[in-house]
Design a protein around this motif. Structure first.
Motif, PDB file in Angstrom:
ATOM      1  N   ALA A 510       0.838  -1.210   0.000  1.00 11.34           N
ATOM      2  CA  ALA A 510       0.000   0.000   0.000  1.00 11.34           C
ATOM      3  C   ALA A 510       0.866   1.250   0.000  1.00 11.34           C
ATOM      4  O   ALA A 510       0.596   2.207  -0.750  1.00 11.34           O
ATOM      5  CB  ALA A 510      -0.923  -0.004   1.212  1.00 11.34           C
ATOM      6  N   THR A 511       1.919   1.280   0.819  1.00 12.14           N
ATOM      7  CA  THR A 511       2.796   2.453   0.853  1.00 12.14           C
ATOM      8  C   THR A 511       3.524   2.619  -0.476  1.00 12.14           C
ATOM      9  O   THR A 511       3.689   3.747  -0.968  1.00 12.14           O
ATOM     10  CB  THR A 511       3.813   2.344   1.996  1.00 12.14           C
ATOM     11  OG1 THR A 511       4.568   1.138   1.851  1.00 12.14           O
ATOM     12  CG2 THR A 511       3.125   2.328   3.340  1.00 12.14           C
ATOM     13  N   THR A 512       3.950   1.514  -1.079  1.00 12.33           N
ATOM     14  CA  THR A 512       4.619   1.573  -2.379  1.00 12.33           C
ATOM     15  C   THR A 512       3.665   2.088  -3.446  1.00 12.33           C
ATOM     16  O   THR A 512       4.009   2.981  -4.236  1.00 12.33           O
ATOM     17  CB  THR A 512       5.148   0.180  -2.768  1.00 12.33           C
ATOM     18  OG1 THR A 512       6.070  -0.277  -1.773  1.00 12.33           O
ATOM     19  CG2 THR A 512       5.851   0.228  -4.111  1.00 12.33           C
ATOM     20  N   SER A 513       2.463   1.537  -3.472  1.00 10.40           N
ATOM     21  CA  SER A 513       1.477   1.968  -4.469  1.00 10.40           C
ATOM     22  C   SER A 513       1.139   3.443  -4.301  1.00 10.40           C
ATOM     23  O   SER A 513       1.022   4.187  -5.286  1.00 10.40           O
ATOM     24  CB  SER A 513       0.205   1.123  -4.337  1.00 10.40           C
ATOM     25  OG  SER A 513       0.483  -0.243  -4.512  1.00 10.40           O
ATOM     26  N   GLY A 514       0.987   3.869  -3.049  1.00 11.54           N
ATOM     27  CA  GLY A 514       0.682   5.269  -2.805  1.00 11.54           C
ATOM     28  C   GLY A 514       1.768   6.188  -3.309  1.00 11.54           C
ATOM     29  O   GLY A 514       1.487   7.230  -3.934  1.00 11.54           O
ATOM     30  N   LEU A 515       3.018   5.819  -3.085  1.00  8.25           N
ATOM     31  CA  LEU A 515       4.134   6.651  -3.545  1.00  8.25           C
ATOM     32  C   LEU A 515       4.169   6.719  -5.068  1.00  8.25           C
ATOM     33  O   LEU A 515       4.398   7.788  -5.650  1.00  8.25           O
ATOM     34  CB  LEU A 515       5.446   6.096  -3.000  1.00  8.25           C
ATOM     35  CG  LEU A 515       6.702   6.921  -3.285  1.00  8.25           C
ATOM     36  CD1 LEU A 515       6.541   8.353  -2.804  1.00  8.25           C
ATOM     37  CD2 LEU A 515       7.918   6.274  -2.628  1.00  8.25           C
ATOM     38  N   VAL A 516       3.926   5.598  -5.726  1.00 11.94           N
ATOM     39  CA  VAL A 516       3.924   5.580  -7.191  1.00 11.94           C
ATOM     40  C   VAL A 516       2.788   6.445  -7.730  1.00 11.94           C
ATOM     41  O   VAL A 516       2.973   7.228  -8.680  1.00 11.94           O
ATOM     42  CB  VAL A 516       3.805   4.126  -7.712  1.00 11.94           C
ATOM     43  CG1 VAL A 516       3.603   4.110  -9.222  1.00 11.94           C
ATOM     44  CG2 VAL A 516       5.050   3.326  -7.342  1.00 11.94           C
ATOM     45  N   ILE A 517       1.620   6.343  -7.123  1.00 10.13           N
ATOM     46  CA  ILE A 517       0.485   7.178  -7.557  1.00 10.13           C
ATOM     47  C   ILE A 517       0.796   8.646  -7.352  1.00 10.13           C
ATOM     48  O   ILE A 517       0.518   9.493  -8.216  1.00 10.13           O
ATOM     49  CB  ILE A 517      -0.794   6.776  -6.788  1.00 10.13           C
ATOM     50  CG1 ILE A 517      -1.235   5.365  -7.183  1.00 10.13           C
ATOM     51  CG2 ILE A 517      -1.918   7.776  -7.065  1.00 10.13           C
ATOM     52  CD1 ILE A 517      -2.339   4.805  -6.313  1.00 10.13           C
ATOM     53  N   GLY A 518       1.387   8.973  -6.218  1.00 12.75           N
ATOM     54  CA  GLY A 518       1.733  10.363  -5.958  1.00 12.75           C
ATOM     55  C   GLY A 518       2.731  10.925  -6.944  1.00 12.75           C
ATOM     56  O   GLY A 518       2.720  12.120  -7.261  1.00 12.75           O
ATOM     57  N   LEU A 519       3.619  10.044  -7.458  1.00 11.91           N
ATOM     58  CA  LEU A 519       4.621  10.483  -8.436  1.00 11.91           C
ATOM     59  C   LEU A 519       4.009  10.701  -9.814  1.00 11.91           C
ATOM     60  O   LEU A 519       4.257  11.708 -10.474  1.00 11.91           O
ATOM     61  CB  LEU A 519       5.748   9.451  -8.529  1.00 11.91           C
ATOM     62  CG  LEU A 519       6.860   9.510  -7.480  1.00 11.91           C
ATOM     63  CD1 LEU A 519       7.853   8.398  -7.731  1.00 11.91           C
ATOM     64  CD2 LEU A 519       7.554  10.852  -7.515  1.00 11.91           C
ATOM     65  N   PHE A 520       3.241   9.730 -10.261  1.00  9.56           N
ATOM     66  CA  PHE A 520       2.781   9.742 -11.644  1.00  9.56           C
ATOM     67  C   PHE A 520       1.382  10.327 -11.819  1.00  9.56           C
ATOM     68  O   PHE A 520       1.008  10.670 -12.945  1.00  9.56           O
ATOM     69  CB  PHE A 520       2.819   8.314 -12.210  1.00  9.56           C
ATOM     70  CG  PHE A 520       4.211   7.782 -12.367  1.00  9.56           C
ATOM     71  CD1 PHE A 520       4.983   8.124 -13.469  1.00  9.56           C
ATOM     72  CD2 PHE A 520       4.777   6.964 -11.402  1.00  9.56           C
ATOM     73  CE1 PHE A 520       6.266   7.643 -13.623  1.00  9.56           C
ATOM     74  CE2 PHE A 520       6.061   6.481 -11.543  1.00  9.56           C
ATOM     75  CZ  PHE A 520       6.811   6.827 -12.652  1.00  9.56           C
ATOM     76  N   ARG A 521       0.619  10.424 -10.754  1.00  5.15           N
ATOM     77  CA  ARG A 521      -0.714  11.027 -10.848  1.00  5.15           C
ATOM     78  C   ARG A 521      -0.923  12.015  -9.703  1.00  5.15           C
ATOM     79  O   ARG A 521      -1.861  11.891  -8.911  1.00  5.15           O
ATOM     80  CB  ARG A 521      -1.807   9.941 -10.813  1.00  5.15           C
ATOM     81  CG  ARG A 521      -1.810   9.003 -12.004  1.00  5.15           C
ATOM     82  CD  ARG A 521      -2.253   9.705 -13.284  1.00  5.15           C
ATOM     83  NE  ARG A 521      -2.339   8.778 -14.393  1.00  5.15           N
ATOM     84  CZ  ARG A 521      -1.337   8.493 -15.213  1.00  5.15           C
ATOM     85  NH1 ARG A 521      -0.153   9.076 -15.026  1.00  5.15           N
ATOM     86  NH2 ARG A 521      -1.484   7.638 -16.190  1.00  5.15           N
TER      87      ARG A 521
END
Length: 968
Positions: A510-521
């Motif tokens: 969840a933390t990894t997915s959140g960081l990726v979303i914050g970067l790209f979206r």
């Protein structure tokens, strides 16, 4: 297969003896690999069907489809057929890897070599787990299987990234890769249902997914047939694809865009070893910051523990407000221009383990935190003029938190470089410090782009400060350990929610997915909709338990990491004194608030916030909301697209940070597999139907010298052969205690089931139960406490040698709160007497004198309980009571320097079903409590002799100098 036997020479082509298309290497590999597995399945089902569908829990008809391991590894002749064909597969397999390298290699590019190496290792490990079956050597079979899956990840990603411009091949690779990794999730789920929950039929479903995984794995490599038709062997490139020429009708630009979309542009800008080392150093340096910060509360906590109240050392929690120094302009310029010195000084926090005096060790850690907060703030401020550079400074700080959480999982919730660790209890302090120095030197090798004021005119520094404070507290209190939010959702047996050693990766995911979303979206994150969803998640986590509560936790975890980059990026461009100086001060207030809700009996004004974790969550989300309001206000002034473009956009550093996240996730999964519970625990004296029960107040796993005490606790429990142990003062899931969980280490190393007891959101000091015997059911109780601290209790039912035995673990209130203790005694007596026919044991901390006061409520007709040794006059806190069991022995063992309370243990024999109860019930109290000599009891019933006289490591039988044995 096309062949040519022409025997002429040509200056251009050379001599052609035999030629065939390279695609036949792929088809041969695919056909033989499928034949190996499917033939073994067919022969196994035909000859040994009932045997290969049998597992450790169930057989036919509950389980009716065999797993891959059972099919290929256990029986003749299917095992031999499989091994013959898989050996034949190895030839085309290595040829496939070699051809792929030739196809993708480019001058100056290291990635094709790295992927080829991964392919070779993957092939070797495949041979390892197929030839060494679980029957031959379970450990090596699992290790090689794990390595195979680990190297499958870079092989799959690399093949996608290096795909030649072939639209059909790219499409099929995406489908096969997605199907492969998508199958892993349900496969693991059903394996847990089988292994942990013992669900009939779950292993059959797991087997279907396992076989599907094999099919997708081989199919992914089969796609190379669409690329290898460019090769003619002896090897000649007849179409030019190896030169990067597009032979497809689809334009190259379109194919490259499709490939970048499939790989999230991770490899779009190439790969350079120097850049990878920079990112590794940056992430490790972020890990060091979080390791130092999370250790501060732990070393502060040592002092109020021993003072039993406010000690004065709590003031060091303010060590984080050092960014206020940046308000002095000459000092700000000095710090920004000399970041290397400041970052190196922050490593004092790691060197603190060399300081033996607890007070001086705290001073050293506090200095490291002071310099760490100052240096990171200066770094962000110094690079705030360049969005990509700033992002590249914030990302390792956040990923460092993920790395810290993963390291804690690997070390059973202790960080190996904390100052409470050293070589004797599993610390890696020296290694960690050495790597930290190298990382800090490399991290500070790039000079800041600006060194003077360049603050952002838009937005509010005050709102940003609240956002930073709330974000820091959320990251630290909830995400610095993967077990924290799981324990918020824990409510006992039977298991109806996540458990730390099985499901913890979901938090990391969840933390990894959140960081990726914050970067790209980023545009999807900086919205009131996202904030509302996160607030709902926080409410669900606070109010609910089991899986539903944990789903709220995952939602909140993803949001916290996704909003981190926008919030800190905005704060870095404003006045650092306000955004980070005030921000850290607000964070400190929340840290204290976080403690007061449970320590309300020991701090001024504490009762005002008693048990109000809900207030903490509301404050945290409101403060984050202030930061979001500032961001959205900037969007309205500057323009949404412009702001998102300024903060977003693909940058070359992202591929490395995403790679680092991927590697950390793989590392976590390896730890996860190694920690997977076996659930095959054995008591020490099963032949005698005897179990040893104990009670111990472990003082939050701190010894007298400020070292983490798990190893010493484990050694004593193991040497005393304790089968059931109640632990008190065991809830460490707060910032000030390091967000730890001692029970994870003890359960794994001692081979025991564990009930953590009331979770950290229940506002107690903790009560836990560990058992060699299965825990059938457990309920958690908060006993009446109108004035003082909450009194936690566990009521668990264990399956001990086929008999149901109730075990109660209980911690009474403080001596000062007389009415609390009276109400608690009455409540617990009724609880213990609620099942009069079932054998029971109470492992407790009662705060009463023997034979006086509330003692006569606990030992009464209401409870039906008897004191393990009424003649032991020296007790005040710890008591063991029992009923319906044959008591054979009792001992008190000195604590050494582990804690402030001794360990009490008692031995019981479980009567067989249908037998008369304990003979003593019919013979009167005098006969029941009559003591006998040690040589009058069987040898298996005796306590270990090693603790006689002076004992070992400071542990010995004391008060009455030797164990007591009783007539039965």
């Amino acid at each position: 297969m096309a062949a040519s036997s022409t025997r002429y020479k040509d200056k251009e082509t050379g001599t052609v003896v035999l030629s065939f298309s390279g695609k036949w290497v792929s088809w041969t590999h695919t056909a033989v690999a499928y034949a190996a597995f499917l033939s073994a399945l067919a022969v196994g089902c035909a000859l040994h069907y009932h045997k290969i569908v049998q597992n450790q829990w169930y057989g036919y008809p509950d389980e009716w489809f065999p797993s891959v391991s059972a099919t290929i590894g256990d029986r003749y002749p299917e095992r031999s057929i499989f091994m013959l064909l898989i050996a034949i597969t190895s030839g085309p397999r290595f040829a496939l890897v070699g051809l792929w390298y030739l196809l993708t290699a480019r001058p100056g590019f290291a990635l094709p070599k790295a992927i080829a190496i991964c392919g070779v290792i993957r092939s070797l490990t495949c041979g390892g787990w197929t030839y060494i079956t679980s029957t031959d050597d379970h450990d090596w079979h699992d290790i090689l299987m794990i390595l195979y899956l680990v190297f499958t990840i870079p092989w799959t990603a690399g093949c996608l990234a290096l795909s030649p411009p072939n639209a059909k091949a790219i499409k099929y690779r995406k489908y096969m890769a997605g199907a492969f990794f998508g199958t892993l999730v349900p496969m693991v789920y059903y394996f847990i249902q089988h292994k942990i929950h013992r669900v009939a039929g779950a292993y059959t479903t797991y087997a279907f997914f396992e076989w599907t995984l094999i099919l997708f794995d081989v199919a992914f490599d089969a796609v190379t047939a669409l690329d290898f038709d460019t090769f003619e062997l002896v090897i000649r490139d007849v179409k030019g694809a190896s030169k990067g020429i597009n032979t497809s009708s689809v334009p190259t630009a379109v194919l490259e865009k499709e490939k970048e979309k499939a790989t999230a542009e991770v490899f779009a800008a190439g790969f350079h070893v120097g850049d990878a080392l920079d990112i590794a150093a940056d992430v490790y340096h972020g890990f060091v910051f979080w390791s130092t910060l999370t250790s501060l509360g732990v070393v502060i906590w040592y002092f109020p523990l021993w003072h039993m109240g406010i000690s004065g050392y709590e003031a060091f929690v303010m060590s984080t407000i050092s960014p206020v120094l940046l308000g002095i302009k000459p000092l700000r310029s000095l710090v920004v221009k000399n970041q290397r010195i400041v970052h190196l000084l922050s490593l004092a926090g790691l060197l603190a383990y060399k300081v033996t005096d607890p007070a001086y060790r705290l001073f050293t850690v506090a200095f490291g935190v002071w310099m760490g907060c100052l240096s990171w703030t200066a770094t962000w401020y110094g690079d705030s003029a360049h969005p990509a550079r700033l992002e590249a400074r914030i990302l390792p700080w956040i990923i460092g938190l993920v790395m810290s959480s993963i390291a804690k999982f690997g070390w059973y919730t202790n960080n190996p470089i904390w100052p409470i660790m050293h070589a004797e209890n599993g610390g890696w302090n020296g290694t960690g410090l050495f790597l930290a120095v190298l990382a800090a030197l490399r991290f500070t090798g790039r000079r800041p782009i600006q060194s003077e004021d360049a603050g952002e005119k838009t937005g509010s520094a005050l709102l940003a400060a609240f956002g930073v404070g709330g974000l820091l507290f959320g990251l630290h209190s909830l995400l610095s350990d993967t077990s924290t939010m799981i324990l918020w959702a824990w409510d006992g047996y039977p298991i109806r929610g996540p458990v730390s050693n099985v499901h913890a990766w979901y938090t990391i995911a969840a933390t990894t997915s959140g960081l990726v979303i914050g970067l790209f979206r980023p545009g999807a994150v900086v919205t009131w909709t996202a904030y509302g969803i996160a607030s709902t998640g926080a409410a669900i986590l606070t109010l609910y338990q089991q899986w539903f509560g944990y789903y709220g936790a995952l939602t909140l975890a993803a949001y916290l990491t996704s909003i981190s980059v926008p919030l800190i990026s905005s704060a870095a461009k404003k006045n650092p004194v306000i955004t980070f100086g005030l921000g850290f001060f607000i964070y400190n207030f929340m840290v204290l608030f976080h403690v007061w809700v449970v320590a309300y009996a020991f701090v001024p004004g504490g009762p005002l916030v008693r048990e109000h974790t809900d207030w903490i969550m509301i404050c945290m989300m409101l403060m984050i909301g202030a930061g979001v309001f500032d961001l959205i206000s900037q969007q309205s002034r500057v323009g949404r697209k412009k702001l998102v473009r300024r903060r977003g956009g693909a940058s070359g550093h992202r591929k490395y940070y995403l790679g680092a996240l991927g590697i950390l996730n793989i590392l976590f999964l390896i730890f996860n597999i190694l920690r997977f519970p076996t659930n095959d625990y054995k008591p020490y004296h099963a032949n005698d139907r005897l179990f040893t029960a104990g009670i111990w107040t472990i003082h939050f796993s701190f010894d007298n010298d400020m070292w983490s005490s798990e190893y010493r606790i484990r050694d004593l429990l193991k040497e005393l052969e304790v089968d059931v142990i109640g632990l008190l003062e065991s809830d460490l899931q707060r910032i000030i205690m390091g967000n730890r969980d001692t029970t994870q280490f003890l359960a794994k190393d001692l081979g025991m089931y564990v009930d953590y007891g009331p979770g950290p959101n229940k506002h107690t000091w903790g009560a836990a139960l560990l058992s060699k015997f299965p825990i059938i059911n457990s309920t958690h109780h908060l006993l009446p406490s109108p004035v003082g601290e909450l009194a936690p209790a566990i009521h668990a039912t264990l399956d001990i040698y086929g008999e149901l035995v109730d075990v109660f673990v209980f911690h009474s209130g403080q001596e000062e709160d007389v009415e609390d203790r009276r109400l608690q005694a009455e409540y617990l007596a009724r609880l213990m007497g609620s099942n009069t026919s079932r054998p029971s044991v109470l492992l407790s901390y009662l705060v009463t004198k023997p034979l006086q006061g509330n003692y006569n409520t606990y030992v009464s007709d209401t409870s039906g309980m008897h004191d393990v040794d009424p003649s032991d006059w020296d007790r005040w806190c710890e008591y063991i009571l029992f009923k319906g069991l044959k008591r054979t022995g009792y001992a008190r063992v000195s604590r050494s320097t582990i804690t402030d309370t001794e360990l009490q243990v008692a031995k019981f024999v479980v009567p067989r079903q249908g037998m008369e109860s304990h003979l003593a019930w019919t013979m009167g109290k005098e006969f029941r409590d009559r003591q006998v000599r040690e040589d009058e009891v069987p040898e298996g019933w005796r306590f270990p002799a090693m603790f006689r006289d002076q004992g070992v490591r400071g542990h010995r039988y004391h008060v009455f100098d030797e164990p007591r044995y009783f007539n039965f």
